[in-house]
Design a protein around this motif. Structure first.
Motif, PDB file in Angstrom:
ATOM      1  N   HIS A  90       0.844  -1.194   0.000  1.00  0.00           N
ATOM      2  CA  HIS A  90       0.000   0.000   0.000  1.00  0.00           C
ATOM      3  C   HIS A  90       0.881   1.247   0.000  1.00  0.00           C
ATOM      4  CE1 HIS A  90      -2.969  -2.970   1.250  1.00  0.00           C
ATOM      5  NE2 HIS A  90      -3.912  -2.090   0.936  1.00  0.00           N
ATOM      6  N   VAL A  91       0.456   2.227  -0.775  1.00  0.00           N
ATOM      7  CA  VAL A  91       1.120   3.531  -0.831  1.00  0.00           C
ATOM      8  C   VAL A  91       0.074   4.601  -0.497  1.00  0.00           C
ATOM      9  CG1 VAL A  91       2.297   5.209  -2.295  1.00  0.00           C
ATOM     10  CG2 VAL A  91       2.812   2.758  -2.536  1.00  0.00           C
ATOM     11  N   ASP A  92       0.398   5.413   0.506  1.00  0.00           N
ATOM     12  CA  ASP A  92      -0.555   6.425   0.977  1.00  0.00           C
ATOM     13  C   ASP A  92      -1.917   5.810   1.281  1.00  0.00           C
ATOM     14  OD1 ASP A  92       1.376   8.368   0.796  1.00  0.00           O
ATOM     15  OD2 ASP A  92       0.680   9.182  -1.124  1.00  0.00           O
ATOM     16  N   GLY A  93      -1.900   4.597   1.818  1.00  0.00           N
ATOM     17  CA  GLY A  93      -3.128   3.935   2.228  1.00  0.00           C
ATOM     18  C   GLY A  93      -3.899   3.261   1.107  1.00  0.00           C
ATOM     19  N   LEU A  94      -3.407   3.332  -0.129  1.00  0.00           N
ATOM     20  CA  LEU A  94      -4.096   2.752  -1.281  1.00  0.00           C
ATOM     21  C   LEU A  94      -3.286   1.578  -1.838  1.00  0.00           C
ATOM     22  CD1 LEU A  94      -5.220   6.053  -3.055  1.00  0.00           C
ATOM     23  CD2 LEU A  94      -6.551   4.603  -1.491  1.00  0.00           C
ATOM     24  N   PRO A  95      -3.983   0.556  -2.392  1.00  0.00           N
ATOM     25  CA  PRO A  95      -3.276  -0.661  -2.787  1.00  0.00           C
ATOM     26  C   PRO A  95      -2.540  -0.541  -4.117  1.00  0.00           C
ATOM     27  CG  PRO A  95      -5.607  -0.877  -3.287  1.00  0.00           C
ATOM     28  CD  PRO A  95      -5.450   0.430  -2.547  1.00  0.00           C
ATOM     29  N   VAL A  96      -1.439  -1.285  -4.208  1.00  0.00           N
ATOM     30  CA  VAL A  96      -0.746  -1.546  -5.471  1.00  0.00           C
ATOM     31  C   VAL A  96      -1.051  -3.000  -5.810  1.00  0.00           C
ATOM     32  CG1 VAL A  96       1.501  -1.745  -6.620  1.00  0.00           C
ATOM     33  CG2 VAL A  96       1.057   0.148  -5.021  1.00  0.00           C
ATOM     34  N   LEU A  97      -1.667  -3.231  -6.991  1.00  0.00           N
ATOM     35  CA  LEU A  97      -2.281  -4.515  -7.297  1.00  0.00           C
ATOM     36  C   LEU A  97      -1.404  -5.390  -8.193  1.00  0.00           C
ATOM     37  CD1 LEU A  97      -4.994  -4.452  -5.872  1.00  0.00           C
ATOM     38  CD2 LEU A  97      -4.617  -2.228  -6.986  1.00  0.00           C
ATOM     39  N   LEU A  98      -1.539  -6.702  -8.007  1.00  0.00           N
ATOM     40  CA  LEU A  98      -0.868  -7.670  -8.878  1.00  0.00           C
ATOM     41  C   LEU A  98      -1.800  -8.092 -10.006  1.00  0.00           C
ATOM     42  CD1 LEU A  98       1.666  -9.551  -9.286  1.00  0.00           C
ATOM     43  CD2 LEU A  98       0.305 -11.318  -8.153  1.00  0.00           C
ATOM     44  N   MET A  99      -1.271  -8.094 -11.239  1.00  0.00           N
ATOM     45  CA  MET A  99      -1.961  -8.688 -12.380  1.00  0.00           C
ATOM     46  C   MET A  99      -0.965  -9.557 -13.140  1.00  0.00           C
ATOM     47  SD  MET A  99      -4.625  -5.819 -13.802  1.00  0.00           S
ATOM     48  CE  MET A  99      -5.951  -5.196 -12.771  1.00  0.00           C
ATOM     49  N   LEU A 105       3.728  -2.927 -17.103  1.00  0.00           N
ATOM     50  CA  LEU A 105       3.080  -1.757 -17.675  1.00  0.00           C
ATOM     51  C   LEU A 105       4.062  -0.589 -17.589  1.00  0.00           C
ATOM     52  CD1 LEU A 105      -0.570  -1.975 -16.252  1.00  0.00           C
ATOM     53  CD2 LEU A 105       0.339  -2.867 -18.400  1.00  0.00           C
ATOM     54  N   HIS A 106       4.349   0.034 -18.748  1.00  0.00           N
ATOM     55  CA  HIS A 106       5.404   1.054 -18.775  1.00  0.00           C
ATOM     56  C   HIS A 106       4.866   2.480 -18.863  1.00  0.00           C
ATOM     57  CE1 HIS A 106       4.401   0.231 -23.005  1.00  0.00           C
ATOM     58  NE2 HIS A 106       4.759   1.479 -23.244  1.00  0.00           N
ATOM     59  N   ARG A 107       3.530   2.614 -18.818  1.00  0.00           N
ATOM     60  CA  ARG A 107       2.925   3.945 -18.932  1.00  0.00           C
ATOM     61  C   ARG A 107       1.554   3.921 -18.262  1.00  0.00           C
ATOM     62  NH1 ARG A 107       0.420   4.019 -25.125  1.00  0.00           N
ATOM     63  NH2 ARG A 107      -0.249   1.822 -25.135  1.00  0.00           N
ATOM     64  N   GLU A 163      -3.099   4.526 -13.517  1.00  0.00           N
ATOM     65  CA  GLU A 163      -1.866   5.283 -13.350  1.00  0.00           C
ATOM     66  C   GLU A 163      -0.650   4.363 -13.308  1.00  0.00           C
ATOM     67  OE1 GLU A 163      -1.960   7.288  -9.491  1.00  0.00           O
ATOM     68  OE2 GLU A 163      -3.465   5.816  -8.855  1.00  0.00           O
ATOM     69  N   LEU A 164       0.470   4.870 -13.789  1.00  0.00           N
ATOM     70  CA  LEU A 164       1.717   4.108 -13.802  1.00  0.00           C
ATOM     71  C   LEU A 164       2.138   3.777 -12.373  1.00  0.00           C
ATOM     72  CD1 LEU A 164       4.194   2.978 -15.313  1.00  0.00           C
ATOM     73  CD2 LEU A 164       5.238   5.247 -15.077  1.00  0.00           C
ATOM     74  N   GLY A 165       2.361   2.514 -12.092  1.00  0.00           N
ATOM     75  CA  GLY A 165       2.784   2.077 -10.775  1.00  0.00           C
ATOM     76  C   GLY A 165       1.663   1.498  -9.935  1.00  0.00           C
ATOM     77  N   ARG A 166       0.374   1.646 -10.395  1.00  0.00           N
ATOM     78  CA  ARG A 166      -0.740   1.103  -9.612  1.00  0.00           C
ATOM     79  C   ARG A 166      -0.837  -0.415  -9.775  1.00  0.00           C
ATOM     80  NH1 ARG A 166      -2.478   2.822  -5.359  1.00  0.00           N
ATOM     81  NH2 ARG A 166      -2.678   4.930  -6.245  1.00  0.00           N
ATOM     82  N   VAL A 167      -0.296  -0.927 -10.882  1.00  0.00           N
ATOM     83  CA  VAL A 167      -0.369  -2.351 -11.188  1.00  0.00           C
ATOM     84  C   VAL A 167       1.035  -2.899 -11.393  1.00  0.00           C
ATOM     85  CG1 VAL A 167      -1.113  -4.076 -12.887  1.00  0.00           C
ATOM     86  CG2 VAL A 167      -2.668  -2.228 -12.205  1.00  0.00           C
ATOM     87  N   VAL A 168       1.315  -4.039 -10.756  1.00  0.00           N
ATOM     88  CA  VAL A 168       2.573  -4.774 -10.957  1.00  0.00           C
ATOM     89  C   VAL A 168       2.250  -6.055 -11.710  1.00  0.00           C
ATOM     90  CG1 VAL A 168       4.450  -6.039  -9.818  1.00  0.00           C
ATOM     91  CG2 VAL A 168       3.668  -3.836  -8.900  1.00  0.00           C
ATOM     92  N   MET A 169       2.974  -6.310 -12.797  1.00  0.00           N
ATOM     93  CA  MET A 169       2.738  -7.508 -13.607  1.00  0.00           C
ATOM     94  C   MET A 169       3.719  -8.624 -13.225  1.00  0.00           C
ATOM     95  SD  MET A 169       0.183  -7.181 -15.659  1.00  0.00           S
ATOM     96  CE  MET A 169      -0.775  -6.125 -16.737  1.00  0.00           C
ATOM     97  N   ALA A 170       3.193  -9.847 -13.170  1.00  0.00           N
ATOM     98  CA  ALA A 170       4.002 -11.051 -12.974  1.00  0.00           C
ATOM     99  C   ALA A 170       3.375 -12.167 -13.806  1.00  0.00           C
ATOM    100  CB  ALA A 170       4.060 -11.449 -11.502  1.00  0.00           C
ATOM    101  N   PRO A 171       4.125 -13.202 -14.148  1.00  0.00           N
ATOM    102  CA  PRO A 171       3.560 -14.266 -14.991  1.00  0.00           C
ATOM    103  C   PRO A 171       2.392 -15.026 -14.353  1.00  0.00           C
ATOM    104  CG  PRO A 171       5.945 -14.342 -15.029  1.00  0.00           C
ATOM    105  CD  PRO A 171       5.563 -13.364 -13.959  1.00  0.00           C
ATOM    106  N   GLY A 172       2.308 -15.002 -13.023  1.00  0.00           N
ATOM    107  CA  GLY A 172       1.250 -15.716 -12.317  1.00  0.00           C
ATOM    108  C   GLY A 172       1.303 -15.361 -10.849  1.00  0.00           C
ATOM    109  N   PRO A 173       0.632 -16.141 -10.008  1.00  0.00           N
ATOM    110  CA  PRO A 173       0.700 -15.884  -8.563  1.00  0.00           C
ATOM    111  C   PRO A 173       2.155 -15.870  -8.084  1.00  0.00           C
ATOM    112  CG  PRO A 173      -0.950 -17.549  -9.059  1.00  0.00           C
ATOM    113  CD  PRO A 173      -0.200 -17.314 -10.323  1.00  0.00           C
TER     114      PRO A 173
END
Length: 342
Positions: A90-99, A105-107, A163-173
């Protein structure tokens, strides 16, 4: 039969100047002696193995670097599992999500954008159950509407823009590895690492021993507590790396996949011994090495035993491994009784 040979030797220290010394010798070749025990010729698989060092862990780690301005206000526990749509931190109380996708995501994404990154995000949004848009490579007004629904569910500002940085990408769990940040840190630096969720073994194999490893080969892994588990070589690195010495050696990474995860106990990381198969012979005739007898004319033979009768036949030897040897020849077949040294 034992014979005593009389040999004339000028042995000064033992018999005085110029004398005769009696040497008691048995020149009978091993093939003429009765066996101490017997065994059967068997047919099967013979393997030669070699032990190498390996490391048990969850595989390579990927660092998550923050892109959102603000303060780190929430961090996961090391070892935690995070799946699609769940927060990594969480950043400033808001989540950064995994997809899920191979590329980050570069933009920021908004209506009018198109491309592979849009397609990846839309596939994830659809997989999370959001409707009303087509999961293609175009970010339309319908996509923006679905994004606002997604943001509302997460209590994010409902802008329709990813927004850039709200989502982090990974191949799976992923499994959370080392957590690098602390609560209160600036959110734009290295924050944490993620790994795969399945433990594996990596062997830094000397390139001079690459013959030991092929994709699909079986391997055996010995854990620090002595428990052994089976594995399969699933990847061999294409890039060689110099390991500092002395002596320095050039290695490639060999990955051993372990299907029996429960057998690994609580180890998350540990040094292990890995047994690799260097040679293998299938469907060959096999005897203990102690069954071989040296022939007077050179080479090796076997003593075939049939009740009180015994005869010695020459054989050709093949692979030696684990105290056994591959043999062949016109006079040997599976099931015959042969003498051994005990």
């Amino acid at each position: 039969m034992r014979r005593t040979l009389l040999i004339a030797l000028p042995v000064l220290a033992l018999a005085g100047a110029g004398g005769w010394v009696l040497l008691d010798r048995d020149p009978a070749p091993a093939a003429d002696r009765p066996p101490a025990a017997t065994t059967k010729i068997t047919r099967g698989t013979l393997t030669e193995t070699e032990d190498v060092d390996g490391t048990l862990d969850f595989g390579p780690a990927t660092t998550v670097t923050g892109r959102l301005p603000g303060m780190v206000t929430g961090l996961p526990a090391e070892g935690a599992t995070v799946e699609r749509g769940q927060p990594l931190l969480h950043v400033d109380g808001l989540p950064v999500l995994l997809m899920y996708d191979a590329a980050p995501l570069h933009r920021s994404l908004r209506a009018g954008d198109s491309g592979a990154d849009v397609a990846a995000f839309e596939r994830n949004l659809s997989a999370l159950g959001f409707k009303g848009f087509t999961a293609d490579d175009s970010f339309t007004s319908s996509t923006a509407s679905a994004v606002r629904d997604w943001q509302e569910r997460l209590r994010l500002p409902e802008t329709g823009v990813v927004e850039l940085g709200r989502v982090v990408m990974a191949p799976g769990p992923v499994r959370v590895g080392a957590v690098k940040a602390h609560l209160g840190d600036n959110a734009t630096g290295p924050l944490l690492e993620w790994t795969g969720r399945t433990r594996q073994v990596t062997v830094r194999l000397d390139v001079t021993k690459q013959r030991l490893a092929s994709v699909g080969d079986q391997a055996t892994v010995k854990l620090p507590d002595g428990v052994t588990v089976p594995g399969t070589i699933t990847a061999i690195g294409a890039v060689a790396t110099v390991q500092p010495g002395p002596p320095s050696i050039v290695t490639v990474d060999v990955t051993v996949t372990l299907p029996s995860q429960d057998a690994l106990g609580a180890y998350s990381s540990a040094p292990v011994d890995v047994t690799l198969v260097s040679q293998r012979r299938d469907g060959v005739l096999i005897v203990p090495v102690g069954a071989l007898v040296a022939l007077a004319e050179g080479g090796y033979g076997l003593q075939l035993v049939d009740g009180p009768a015994m005869r010695t036949v020459a054989v050709t030897t093949g692979l030696f491994a684990a105290g056994r040897v591959e043999v062949s020849g016109p006079d040997v077949r599976e099931g015959l009784t042969v003498g051994t040294a005990g």
